[in-house]
Design an enzyme around this catalytic site. Sequence first.
Site, PDB file in Angstrom:
ATOM      1  N   GLU A 212      -9.550  -3.640   3.197  1.00  0.00           N
ATOM      2  CA  GLU A 212     -10.602  -4.554   2.550  1.00  0.00           C
ATOM      3  C   GLU A 212     -11.552  -4.011   1.597  1.00  0.00           C
ATOM      4  O   GLU A 212     -12.836  -3.722   1.926  1.00  0.00           O
ATOM      5  CB  GLU A 212     -11.610  -4.812   4.231  1.00  0.00           C
ATOM      6  CG  GLU A 212     -10.715  -5.424   5.430  1.00  0.00           C
ATOM      7  CD  GLU A 212     -11.504  -5.697   6.425  1.00  0.00           C
ATOM      8  OE1 GLU A 212     -12.676  -5.351   6.689  1.00  0.00           O
ATOM      9  OE2 GLU A 212     -11.012  -6.610   7.323  1.00  0.00           O
ATOM     10  N   GLU A 332      -4.572  -9.391   9.066  1.00  0.00           N
ATOM     11  CA  GLU A 332      -5.481  -9.231  10.364  1.00  0.00           C
ATOM     12  C   GLU A 332      -5.827 -10.493  10.654  1.00  0.00           C
ATOM     13  O   GLU A 332      -6.051 -11.429   9.967  1.00  0.00           O
ATOM     14  CB  GLU A 332      -6.667  -8.320   9.967  1.00  0.00           C
ATOM     15  CG  GLU A 332      -6.374  -6.858   9.727  1.00  0.00           C
ATOM     16  CD  GLU A 332      -7.755  -6.034   9.577  1.00  0.00           C
ATOM     17  OE1 GLU A 332      -8.640  -6.510  10.273  1.00  0.00           O
ATOM     18  OE2 GLU A 332      -7.603  -4.957   8.896  1.00  0.00           O
TER      19      GLU A 332
END
Length: 432
Positions: A212, A332
């Site tokens: 991320e 995810e």
Amino acid sequence: MAGNGLLYPLLGFTSCLAFMYMFLGDLSFTSYKQPKMSFVDTNGAQFMVDGKAFYVNGWNSYWLMYLATDYNTAPRVREVLQLGAKMGLTVCRTWAFNDGAYNALQISPGQFDERVFRALDHVIAEARLHGIRLILSLVNNLHNFGGKTQYVKWAWEEGVALSASNDSFFFDPSIRSYFKNYVKAILTRKNSATGIEYRDDPTIFAWELMNEPRCFSDPSGDTLQDWIEEMAGFVKKIDKKHLLTVGLEGFYGRTSPGKLNLNPAEWAGAFGTDFIRNSKIPTIDFASVHVYPDHWFDDLDLEDQIKFASKWVKSHIEDGDNELKKPILFTEFGLSANQKNFQPLHREKFYKTIYDLIYKSAKKKGSGAGAFVWQFIVGGMEEYEDGNGIVPWERASTYSIITEQSCRLARIQGGQDQLQGSLKDLCSKMVN
């Protein structure tokens, strides 16, 4: 006091034996007993293995290396990998980093704890033993397990930092050098359990540059783009066999003005990430996307959260099909039990929505190549529960939804007649 004097050496000797067994004594990890496994490649918007399309039903267990460092918790690594294999899952995403924290892999820049490295060796060998491939992430944008914050701290302590900002991770030459040295050490590591260098091991599905990434200080995206290009090129010079992804959440940036309204909110376009621009880099083999509608919209009801998630997934699959011409992995996705009025069936409805969209794309040979539940845990891991953690076998309906997706994707890849072993037994009990 005399009793303690005898007890401590005995405990130390017992611990030593346990670690020797874990990392040296398990003959199932010797290279000649490793199951045959081929590297994953791409052909346009599809993953390929041995000339056939390969679709992923996967999961996240970020904690594998961390728990493998302790012989008391190491059995959970085997437990979750066995579970994944039993469910027909094929890829697990996990951390290949722990910087400067407790049980750190990288103690300081370029200095490694061999005990922890051997734990990562163990994870890779154990995954191969169960036919599971791994996506290994190389650093965290968040401070957990060190992350970019730790790299900046190291540079500051050594008096070479240009800035105390966490975002200097992306532009400071000294910190870039730290990270490159780390990447080289990981990619060229010779596994103590199998004798195979990581860059030569097909157990590794792909490398992920960062979990991320965000660069708040440059919302134009130029700083992060430059970092991705440099690091992706560096990885590919060392390792030409493995796939590489960035680790993006999927937020659209300024070079895609027509898509900014698809972001969860205006804030998502100010992180310095730019999904299409970042993913178009030739050395990036596939794109990653995360899906957390409840986290992004805590004021929406379940139906509206699922509607957003559906639109979000469809948009990124269209990007893969029409613009990127690369596979898209939703690395995810999760729905938290910490929501007000949460019920497990809410999560199951969300899972089913994501899986159906992947399946629909896969049937058309599209870019929607797979999705990864966040996250699997096993019994006795309550401290790792973040609201999204599930022990799959504890709820039969959840278990069934996940395994059904394994079977649906496996049939697309090779048909019912081509299913092997436990997957054949599992899928024979399920209808199309």
